[in-house]
Scaffold this motif. Sequence first.
Motif, PDB file in Angstrom:
ATOM      1  N   ARG A   1      12.742   0.516 104.398  1.00  0.00           N
ATOM      2  CA  ARG A   1      13.484  -0.042 103.143  1.00  0.00           C
ATOM      3  C   ARG A   1      13.020  -0.564 102.465  1.00  0.00           C
ATOM      4  O   ARG A   1      11.898  -1.644 102.640  1.00  0.00           O
ATOM      5  N   ILE A   2      12.774  -0.391 100.528  1.00  0.00           N
ATOM      6  CA  ILE A   2      12.205  -1.190 100.050  1.00  0.00           C
ATOM      7  C   ILE A   2      13.169  -2.080  98.500  1.00  0.00           C
ATOM      8  O   ILE A   2      14.391  -1.379  98.224  1.00  0.00           O
ATOM      9  N   THR A   3      12.800  -2.788  98.719  1.00  0.00           N
ATOM     10  CA  THR A   3      13.679  -3.974  97.401  1.00  0.00           C
ATOM     11  C   THR A   3      12.574  -3.652  95.661  1.00  0.00           C
ATOM     12  O   THR A   3      11.099  -4.671  96.246  1.00  0.00           O
ATOM     13  N   THR A   4      13.380  -3.225  95.252  1.00  0.00           N
ATOM     14  CA  THR A   4      12.196  -3.971  93.779  1.00  0.00           C
ATOM     15  C   THR A   4      13.646  -3.969  92.781  1.00  0.00           C
ATOM     16  O   THR A   4      14.014  -4.242  93.316  1.00  0.00           O
ATOM     17  N   MET A   5      12.503  -3.458  91.657  1.00  0.00           N
ATOM     18  CA  MET A   5      13.430  -3.663  90.494  1.00  0.00           C
ATOM     19  C   MET A   5      13.797  -2.511  90.315  1.00  0.00           C
ATOM     20  O   MET A   5      12.734  -1.203  89.997  1.00  0.00           O
ATOM     21  N   ARG A   6      14.886  -2.141  88.602  1.00  0.00           N
ATOM     22  CA  ARG A   6      15.113  -0.772  88.640  1.00  0.00           C
ATOM     23  C   ARG A   6      14.061  -0.885  87.201  1.00  0.00           C
ATOM     24  O   ARG A   6      14.545  -1.535  86.131  1.00  0.00           O
ATOM     25  N   PRO A   7      13.642   0.433  87.210  1.00  0.00           N
ATOM     26  CA  PRO A   7      12.823   0.785  85.670  1.00  0.00           C
ATOM     27  C   PRO A   7      13.156   0.848  84.345  1.00  0.00           C
ATOM     28  O   PRO A   7      14.740   1.187  84.628  1.00  0.00           O
ATOM     29  N   ALA A   8      12.849   0.876  83.220  1.00  0.00           N
ATOM     30  CA  ALA A   8      13.246   0.922  81.959  1.00  0.00           C
ATOM     31  C   ALA A   8      12.709   2.573  81.875  1.00  0.00           C
ATOM     32  O   ALA A   8      11.635   2.940  82.167  1.00  0.00           O
ATOM     33  N   PRO A   9      13.470   3.530  80.886  1.00  0.00           N
ATOM     34  CA  PRO A   9      12.590   4.806  80.150  1.00  0.00           C
ATOM     35  C   PRO A   9      11.532   4.307  79.074  1.00  0.00           C
ATOM     36  O   PRO A   9      11.771   2.712  78.764  1.00  0.00           O
ATOM     37  N   TYR A  10      10.540   4.833  78.557  1.00  0.00           N
ATOM     38  CA  TYR A  10       9.668   4.122  77.849  1.00  0.00           C
ATOM     39  C   TYR A  10       9.370   5.640  76.813  1.00  0.00           C
ATOM     40  O   TYR A  10       9.227   6.470  77.577  1.00  0.00           O
ATOM     41  N   GLN A  11       8.775   5.364  76.047  1.00  0.00           N
ATOM     42  CA  GLN A  11       7.828   5.644  75.097  1.00  0.00           C
ATOM     43  C   GLN A  11       6.646   6.280  75.699  1.00  0.00           C
ATOM     44  O   GLN A  11       5.617   5.366  75.924  1.00  0.00           O
ATOM     45  N   ILE A  12       6.242   7.751  75.257  1.00  0.00           N
ATOM     46  CA  ILE A  12       4.332   7.515  75.852  1.00  0.00           C
ATOM     47  C   ILE A  12       3.880   7.126  74.218  1.00  0.00           C
ATOM     48  O   ILE A  12       4.907   7.539  72.988  1.00  0.00           O
ATOM     49  N   PRO A  13       2.732   7.281  74.252  1.00  0.00           N
ATOM     50  CA  PRO A  13       1.570   6.619  73.271  1.00  0.00           C
ATOM     51  C   PRO A  13       2.548   7.170  71.360  1.00  0.00           C
ATOM     52  O   PRO A  13       1.297   8.549  72.032  1.00  0.00           O
ATOM     53  N   THR A  14       2.319   6.667  70.591  1.00  0.00           N
ATOM     54  CA  THR A  14       2.850   7.633  69.483  1.00  0.00           C
ATOM     55  C   THR A  14       1.517   6.721  68.260  1.00  0.00           C
ATOM     56  O   THR A  14       2.250   8.068  67.191  1.00  0.00           O
ATOM     57  N   ASP A  15       0.653   6.078  68.544  1.00  0.00           N
ATOM     58  CA  ASP A  15       0.018   5.580  67.627  1.00  0.00           C
ATOM     59  C   ASP A  15      -1.340   6.258  67.286  1.00  0.00           C
ATOM     60  O   ASP A  15      -2.509   6.640  66.447  1.00  0.00           O
ATOM     61  N   GLY A  16      -1.424   7.291  68.361  1.00  0.00           N
ATOM     62  CA  GLY A  16      -2.283   8.562  67.902  1.00  0.00           C
ATOM     63  C   GLY A  16      -2.406  10.269  68.113  1.00  0.00           C
ATOM     64  O   GLY A  16      -1.215  10.258  67.303  1.00  0.00           O
ATOM     65  N   SER A  17      -3.683  10.685  68.469  1.00  0.00           N
ATOM     66  CA  SER A  17      -3.319  12.257  68.192  1.00  0.00           C
ATOM     67  C   SER A  17      -1.896  12.669  68.902  1.00  0.00           C
ATOM     68  O   SER A  17      -1.197  13.889  67.897  1.00  0.00           O
ATOM     69  N   CYS A  18      -1.899  12.241  70.455  1.00  0.00           N
ATOM     70  CA  CYS A  18      -0.614  12.700  70.447  1.00  0.00           C
ATOM     71  C   CYS A  18       0.929  12.441  69.842  1.00  0.00           C
ATOM     72  O   CYS A  18       1.350  12.774  69.935  1.00  0.00           O
ATOM     73  N   GLY A  19       0.986  11.383  69.755  1.00  0.00           N
ATOM     74  CA  GLY A  19       2.316  10.830  68.088  1.00  0.00           C
ATOM     75  C   GLY A  19       1.510  11.371  67.411  1.00  0.00           C
ATOM     76  O   GLY A  19       3.109  12.263  67.064  1.00  0.00           O
ATOM     77  N   LYS A  20       0.506  11.809  66.106  1.00  0.00           N
ATOM     78  CA  LYS A  20       1.535  12.718  65.642  1.00  0.00           C
ATOM     79  C   LYS A  20       1.732  14.357  65.073  1.00  0.00           C
ATOM     80  O   LYS A  20       2.402  14.931  64.564  1.00  0.00           O
ATOM     81  N   LEU A  21       1.637  14.897  66.830  1.00  0.00           N
ATOM     82  CA  LEU A  21       2.283  16.086  67.422  1.00  0.00           C
ATOM     83  C   LEU A  21       3.254  15.939  67.235  1.00  0.00           C
ATOM     84  O   LEU A  21       4.073  16.471  66.848  1.00  0.00           O
ATOM     85  N   ILE A  22       3.760  14.445  67.971  1.00  0.00           N
ATOM     86  CA  ILE A  22       5.209  14.704  67.623  1.00  0.00           C
ATOM     87  C   ILE A  22       6.112  14.677  66.689  1.00  0.00           C
ATOM     88  O   ILE A  22       6.969  15.069  66.619  1.00  0.00           O
ATOM     89  N   ALA A  23       5.122  14.323  65.716  1.00  0.00           N
ATOM     90  CA  ALA A  23       5.974  13.931  64.860  1.00  0.00           C
ATOM     91  C   ALA A  23       5.915  14.817  64.300  1.00  0.00           C
ATOM     92  O   ALA A  23       7.178  15.212  62.979  1.00  0.00           O
ATOM     93  N   ALA A  24       5.076  15.765  63.904  1.00  0.00           N
ATOM     94  CA  ALA A  24       4.759  16.559  63.238  1.00  0.00           C
ATOM     95  C   ALA A  24       5.586  18.180  63.216  1.00  0.00           C
ATOM     96  O   ALA A  24       6.570  18.901  62.344  1.00  0.00           O
ATOM     97  N   ALA A  25       5.837  18.169  65.077  1.00  0.00           N
ATOM     98  CA  ALA A  25       6.769  18.818  65.230  1.00  0.00           C
ATOM     99  C   ALA A  25       8.399  18.399  65.707  1.00  0.00           C
ATOM    100  O   ALA A  25       8.985  19.267  66.260  1.00  0.00           O
ATOM    101  N   GLY A  26       8.723  17.817  64.962  1.00  0.00           N
ATOM    102  CA  GLY A  26       9.692  16.699  65.382  1.00  0.00           C
ATOM    103  C   GLY A  26      10.284  17.021  66.942  1.00  0.00           C
ATOM    104  O   GLY A  26      11.593  16.728  66.809  1.00  0.00           O
ATOM    105  N   TRP A  27       9.741  16.570  67.401  1.00  0.00           N
ATOM    106  CA  TRP A  27      10.372  16.091  68.500  1.00  0.00           C
ATOM    107  C   TRP A  27      10.202  14.537  69.318  1.00  0.00           C
ATOM    108  O   TRP A  27       9.868  13.695  68.111  1.00  0.00           O
ATOM    109  N   HIS A  28      11.193  13.925  70.276  1.00  0.00           N
ATOM    110  CA  HIS A  28      10.814  12.509  70.710  1.00  0.00           C
ATOM    111  C   HIS A  28       9.827  12.696  71.642  1.00  0.00           C
ATOM    112  O   HIS A  28       8.962  13.020  72.588  1.00  0.00           O
ATOM    113  N   ALA A  29       9.648  11.208  72.451  1.00  0.00           N
ATOM    114  CA  ALA A  29       8.556  10.854  72.899  1.00  0.00           C
ATOM    115  C   ALA A  29       8.746   9.957  73.946  1.00  0.00           C
ATOM    116  O   ALA A  29       7.582   9.600  74.924  1.00  0.00           O
ATOM    117  N   TRP A  30       9.526  10.323  74.575  1.00  0.00           N
ATOM    118  CA  TRP A  30      10.733   8.904  75.331  1.00  0.00           C
ATOM    119  C   TRP A  30      10.561   9.701  76.981  1.00  0.00           C
ATOM    120  O   TRP A  30      10.751  11.018  77.187  1.00  0.00           O
TER     121      TRP A  30
END
Length: 297
Positions: free
Chosen positions: A203-232
């Motif tokens: 039995r585990i008591t914790t907190m519900r996590p949130a969605p998040y974006q992967i880092p987008t200000d580096g090279s992976c973010g450039k690929l995401i932007a160029a391809a028109g993808w989202h980062a979530w």
Amino acid sequence: MTTFEAPHIEKIELAEKAGKATAAASGASATERFHLDKSPFDAVRDVPAERVDLLAREVLDAVHATIRRHKVTYEEYNALKAWLINVGEDGEWPLFLDVWVEHVVEEVATAHRHGNKGSIEGPYYVPDSPELGADATMPVRPGEAGTPLVWEGTITSTDGRPLAGKVELWHADSEGFYSQFAPGIPEWNLRGTISTGDDGAFRITTMRPAPYQIPTDGSCGKLIAAAGWHAWRPAHLHVKVSAPGHELLTAQLYFPGDPHNGDDIATAVKPELMLDPQPQPDGSEKVRYDFVLDPES
């Protein structure tokens, strides 16, 4: 200091000076952790040259086929070369591979299993989290934001036999950040190891996590932007479930209704990994999710 270390160390230091978490610093910390925790070449040190030749040639053949099929230009080729160099300089190869490649490796590696479905580990796992027992409350900050979540379950073998085992749990906070990968968060916040008795129950008591974006200000973010993808990535709980004589299960558990369950940037969501949280009168949520482990062959 090597050339691939400098950019992401700088991101961490800037985030720490600012006293706040950033997606970029979290991604950079993941790269540092990979170098500290992994010994990736040990497991394949004795792989025959024929196996290396086969895999390398097939990957290169696929690249060559893409170039021929789509008549890739020198301008596009040079842009690719520059981007690949930047991925290394930004320290984002672990991020790139975990997001866009690992889910297929996991699929192949666990295709034989009859127990629970698994999923990718991702870049934010840390071993040796605090032992919390079978009735566990995850470490949290005073006034930790979010919705309390109570999770009950069992660990059993494929023959139905209960197992004394462990559930390692880690997940993001209500802002999408992980302890040890973002400044200002206690070391083991929302990380713990839950050990069951012979009945396999936990039995585990914790907190519900949130969605998040992967880092987008580096090279992976450039690929995401160029391809028109989202980062979530949709909100999820990470687990590693183990018991003596059984295969380790690594998985992520998801929440219904998340807008990115159907288009997760990491392609890691499976129907079998979906939770069913039930609202409680006190404002918390309760879930039931059990684990069935495959015996080691």
